[in-house]
Every structure is written in C-alpha cells, then in structure tokens.
Design a protein around this motif. Sequence first.
Motif, PDB file in Angstrom:
ATOM      1  N   ILE A 193       0.446   4.574  -2.393  1.00 61.91           N
ATOM      2  CA  ILE A 193       0.336   5.937  -1.876  1.00 61.91           C
ATOM      3  C   ILE A 193       1.488   6.784  -2.412  1.00 61.91           C
TER       4      ILE A 193
ATOM      5  N   ALA B 247      -1.084  12.446   2.942  1.00 61.90           N
ATOM      6  CA  ALA B 247      -1.692  11.137   3.198  1.00 61.90           C
ATOM      7  C   ALA B 247      -1.907  10.990   4.694  1.00 61.90           C
ATOM      8  N   CYS B 248      -3.119  10.579   5.085  1.00 65.10           N
ATOM      9  CA  CYS B 248      -3.448  10.520   6.514  1.00 65.10           C
ATOM     10  C   CYS B 248      -4.078   9.189   6.901  1.00 65.10           C
ATOM     11  N   TYR B 249      -3.691   8.706   8.091  1.00 67.71           N
ATOM     12  CA  TYR B 249      -4.336   7.551   8.726  1.00 67.71           C
ATOM     13  C   TYR B 249      -5.770   7.934   9.095  1.00 67.71           C
TER      14      TYR B 249
ATOM     15  N   ILE C 297      -7.297  -1.930   5.490  1.00 70.93           N
ATOM     16  CA  ILE C 297      -6.361  -0.817   5.676  1.00 70.93           C
ATOM     17  C   ILE C 297      -6.537   0.172   4.528  1.00 70.93           C
ATOM     18  N   VAL C 298      -6.909   1.387   4.890  1.00 72.59           N
ATOM     19  CA  VAL C 298      -7.184   2.421   3.888  1.00 72.59           C
ATOM     20  C   VAL C 298      -6.429   3.696   4.284  1.00 72.59           C
ATOM     21  N   ALA C 299      -5.827   4.339   3.317  1.00 70.43           N
ATOM     22  CA  ALA C 299      -5.204   5.642   3.568  1.00 70.43           C
ATOM     23  C   ALA C 299      -6.008   6.690   2.823  1.00 70.43           C
TER      24      ALA C 299
ATOM     25  N   LEU D  71       0.840  -1.207   0.000  1.00 68.16           N
ATOM     26  CA  LEU D  71       0.000   0.000   0.000  1.00 68.16           C
ATOM     27  C   LEU D  71       0.877   1.259   0.000  1.00 68.16           C
ATOM     28  N   GLY D  72       2.031   1.159   0.658  1.00 67.93           N
ATOM     29  CA  GLY D  72       2.962   2.284   0.674  1.00 67.93           C
ATOM     30  C   GLY D  72       3.369   2.704  -0.734  1.00 67.93           C
TER      31      GLY D  72
END
Lengths: 261, 276
Positions: free
Chosen positions: A160, A176-178, A195-197, A156-157
């Motif tokens: 993003i 990009a935010c949690y 898991i979503v950003a 995912l990194g």
Amino acid sequence: MARIHIDEWPPYSPSDQAKKDNVLIVAKLMVNAALTAPFTGGVPGHEAEIAYGQKELELIAREMERLAHKEVPERLKKPFLYEAVMVRESDVVVFLGNKRAHETPMDVGCGLCGGEPNCSFVYERLNHFSGIIDVTDRSRDTAIKGPVCVVRAHDLGYAIGSALWVAADCFVDSKACYSVGLAGRNLGFCMNSEIVAGILLGVASKNPYADIPPNYHLTNMSKQVDGIRKITTITRQIPNHPYHTFDPAKKAGSKDPGKEE
Amino acid sequence: MAVYDGLKATQEHLLDVARACALAAGRAPALSHRLELMAEIVTDDDLNPMIDVLATLGENSAFQLHDAVAFQDLAKRGMMPPVLLLGADLTKPALWDCGACGFKTCGEYVKYTSKNKGVGIGGYGPTCVWKAIDFGMACDFACACAARHCTEARIMFSVGAVSMMLGRLEGASFVLGLPIGPIGKNLWFDREAWKNILNFERKMMTQMAGGPSLWMAFSGGGNPILKTKPKWWEDPTFMKVEQDATFIEKDVNCQAKAYEKIMRYRGVFSDEDIPA
C-alpha cells in the motif's frame, strides 16, 4: 488533428472521462510499485485489482453503506458512510490484497500473532492438515476470518505504501481505506485474499478525501447539486412572464429600452 | 572554499538521509490512524551490541549470521551505515472488531492480551493486524525515501529484533532496522564477507532445503535418492525426515547465550551474577 479536452466538471462528461483515463494510467503504475515493494524474505504474495467506471464504483459504495448499517461496529458507521461518498467522487479504485496471511504463514516464530516463540497461536485456531491450512470453508463470523499471520499482513503495508508513494509522486490524491477494501473483497475483488485494502484515487482541484464536514454522507456536493435541481425548477414557475412581448425588468413608463428597474 | 573527499562526504551524508527517512516514515498515510510511530537513528559503535547479539544468534541460524557478518565487515572497512530503527506498540487495537487477530471483538482481544502478552524471536504479541499494516506503510515510506536518495533500502527484521531486545525504542512491540547505506553498489546483495562463510557444499544444501524435489530421483520406492553430486547413483544420499536433537540443543544454547548477552548489555546481569 485530435484534441483532448480535460475538465473535472461535469462528472462523467467526456472531458471528465479524459481525466479519469489519466488516473487509470497512474493506478496501473501504482500496482507495479506495490508489487516491487520490500516484502519479508522477498516472497511474492500480493494481488491487485482495479475498479473503474461509474457503475462499478457505485456498487462498491453501496456495499460500504450496507456494511455501515448492518455489520460494522457503531464507531465505524460514519467513517464507512463518508468513505462511500468519497468512492463516488473518486476516478479509480485500486484494491490490494495479501494472499498469504490467512493461508500460508511465514512460519518463523516471530511472536507477533500470539506472543509465543512459535506459530501455535495461528495453527491452533485454524483448520489445517499438518500445517497446510484449509481455506475452503469461507464462512465468516467476523468481518475478517482470523487469526492471520501478522508478519505476512505487515507486508501488505509495504504494498500500500509504495502504491501511495507513486500516487503522490504523480500528484494524484489518494486514500487507503479499510471500508473500501472490505466492501471490494465482499464483492469479489482480490478474491484470493482475506485482507484487502482499497485505495481511492481522485484528481480534482480540491482533494476529495480531506476537509470532511459533519454528516458528510448527507451534506456532500452531489447532495448540494441535487438540492439546487430540486428547488430551482419550482422557483422558476412563480416569477414567469410572456417573455416574447414583455420584460418585467424594464422600468415602467420609460422610453429608454435599456433602462431597467 | 574547500575540497571534500568524496567517500567521506557521502558517508557523512548518510545521516542526513536517515533523518529524511525518519521524516518520511512519520508522514506515511495510515488506515487505522492510530499508529504511534517511534524512531531512533543508531550509528557506529552504538551498533556493536546489536551486531554482537546477532552474531551469537547466527551461530545456529543462517539469516542472522548473514546480517551479522555483513555488519562486522562494514565496521572493519569504516563503512558502517547509520541504522534507522522504526518501532511501534502494535498490541493496542484499532477498535474495529474486524476479527483478523482471531478474536470476535477488540474487547476480547484486549482481555486475552492483558494476560497473555509474550515475545517470539522478533516481536511481542498478540498484535492488531491493522496496526501491523499501518506500521508496514510507515516502514515502506522510509524505504522509498532511502531509494529516492540513492541509498540502499534493505529493511531488516534481524537488526530490529535484537535492538528491541536490547531495550531500544522502549514500549515498542515490534522494531525494524533500516540501514541507510552502505555506500557502494548493492552491498546487501553482493556481500563480499559472505563469500567464504558457506562453502559450496553448504550453499547447495541450503538450496536443496528450499526445493528438494528438484534434485529428487524416483520417489516410487518410498525412499528417494537426493542427487547431491554429479554421480549421484554411486554411494547415494537418501532423503530422510528425522528429529534433530543436536540442532535443537545447539539452538537452545545459542538463544541462552544471546539472552545472557542481552541482559549484560541492559545491565540486568553483571559478572557478579554470572562470571563472564
């Protein structure tokens, strides 16, 4: 002849809306970049969703504020509240989710999840049938239902990163935010992912995601503007005058009509 | 005034690109804002131990062999790309109590990790998931930077893992390797040296392993034929699931051999301990 006038102020005016349309184009291109980023084994496993429009963004900001007050640990409270302000100041929000980390691990024994040379750490803690993980029970005791496959989450990194690279290339400010990802996921964005950003996108002369003063959720520009609206109306009711016939600024007794005190 | 040989000049330029990629990785945005990124650029002969260990692991594993053979070939042709190693200690938590690692709080995670930290084939764990995502963003920026400089952007688990085992980037729990190059067209996809490593039969076997149902005949009998040849009905091959003790033994031996090599390179074992 058609004209497109663009100005960042006032918010959501036709001129600002024209600018937001530009940002939406960048958001779509960012999703392309996210999907072509390098992934472990080149395996597809990501989804994206774009939120656009005042109401849509307001709902996300409110869910972040709910999380801030009710769910996340104390140390995340202010970051969540500040980032809710940033959502309202954003033009577009892009969500990127990883569909595999919680459901279809890489099964390679990399060791990242539990420090063991196999995938036992994940499978011993999840409900599965011969390695096929059952995700139909979606209840959660924590913000994210874990454990997840770390090497998949690591992917995912890249998604993003590539999306943010494109934003920077287009001179669109991004963050990009949690907090945004968690709120968006709770509201059903990227619903196949655990898991979503959330990526905030904003075009303004001042980057909306930098230089954040203390208690920003109470001291941001929208509060300041409202502060002016709140006071000015009261103030103008005191020094009023019959302006058709009388100008208090004019110097008393003077014959010169332009002369003021 | 000077005239430069084009190939030699570009080969030398790769090191500058590697530096740029390290810079990009360090500039990557983050979610946790707690990642401490480590980087190192390894060139030429200093890559030999990594390739040697990779080839040993490759004796029983195609994906490690795939990379080992490619590196060996590039070394032979004088085209060895510098490798940017990126790593970080991903075992330190982001302190968000998010639950993604499988523990309710970061405190419980730390309590478990302090006693149960261990290593798999590629990294130490347990890992903070958000640190792993931040590390992915840093690696992605390095790749994007490489792509912008017209070099390959194939980031590798294999070479990173053996580099970590060999003691590079001390303190990192996960290391990946980004070869900056080689120069030339798509050489990580079109690997010349790989042409003759797997014969047609083994290539087909690998492909079938990825999706056997494509080649599967009628399965209602409970013992399906796998169509492994044009006249598949003659002298048929059946699909069977079984334990493979020979493979496991070979795998264990490979791992042991690789481990011994690693310990020798790190100076832990010498010929006095175990004669070569």
